[in-house]
Scaffold this motif. Structure first.
Motif, PDB file in Angstrom:
ATOM      1  N   THR A 137       0.849  -1.194   0.000  1.00  0.00           N
ATOM      2  CA  THR A 137       0.000   0.000   0.000  1.00  0.00           C
ATOM      3  C   THR A 137       0.880   1.238   0.000  1.00  0.00           C
ATOM      4  N   SER A 138       0.483   2.240  -0.760  1.00  0.00           N
ATOM      5  CA  SER A 138       1.182   3.530  -0.743  1.00  0.00           C
ATOM      6  C   SER A 138       0.375   4.510   0.102  1.00  0.00           C
ATOM      7  N   TYR A 139       1.090   5.442   0.717  1.00  0.00           N
ATOM      8  CA  TYR A 139       0.488   6.396   1.644  1.00  0.00           C
ATOM      9  C   TYR A 139       0.970   7.806   1.354  1.00  0.00           C
TER      10      TYR A 139
ATOM     11  N   PRO B  64      -3.829   6.095   3.274  1.00  0.00           N
ATOM     12  CA  PRO B  64      -3.615   5.146   2.186  1.00  0.00           C
ATOM     13  C   PRO B  64      -4.230   5.680   0.886  1.00  0.00           C
TER      14      PRO B  64
ATOM     15  N   ALA C 172      -1.341   1.643  -4.466  1.00  0.00           N
ATOM     16  CA  ALA C 172      -0.520   0.445  -4.292  1.00  0.00           C
ATOM     17  C   ALA C 172       0.702   0.499  -5.197  1.00  0.00           C
TER      18      ALA C 172
ATOM     19  N   ASP D 128       3.275   5.687  -7.266  1.00  0.00           N
ATOM     20  CA  ASP D 128       2.714   4.334  -7.225  1.00  0.00           C
ATOM     21  C   ASP D 128       2.080   3.907  -8.548  1.00  0.00           C
TER      22      ASP D 128
END
Length: 80
Positions: free
Chosen positions: A7-9, A15, A18, A51
């Motif tokens: 997961t990308s934040y 969040p 991804a 991402d």
């Protein structure tokens, strides 16, 4: 190399998308004091990237990037 989908934040911890397993690029890394855990691995360092959902300047935990140790920065990746 990311060894599993992650997961990308945002920098603030929301969040947003991804990053898929495989070869990816990273700009730098930062200790965000947000521990991420996966099994026996843990890390407070996060790598800045774009991402696979088109989000720019997002963070993926160093836990999912090969080559590092628990709660240590990745060797060779500069600090943001």
């Amino acid at each position: 190399m990311v060894w599993r989908d992650a997961t990308s934040y945002t920098h603030g911890g929301e969040p947003v998308g991804a990053l898929k397993q495989g070869v990816n690029y990273f700009y730098c890394q930062e200790n965000l004091n947000r521990p991420e855990r996966y099994g026996k691995w843990t890390n407070v360092w996060w790598a800045k990237t774009d991402d696979d959902n088109g989000n720019k300047d997002v963070y993926v935990s160093d836990v999912y990037v090969r080559g590092g140790d628990n709660d240590q920065p990745l060797p060779g990746l500069p600090v943001c």
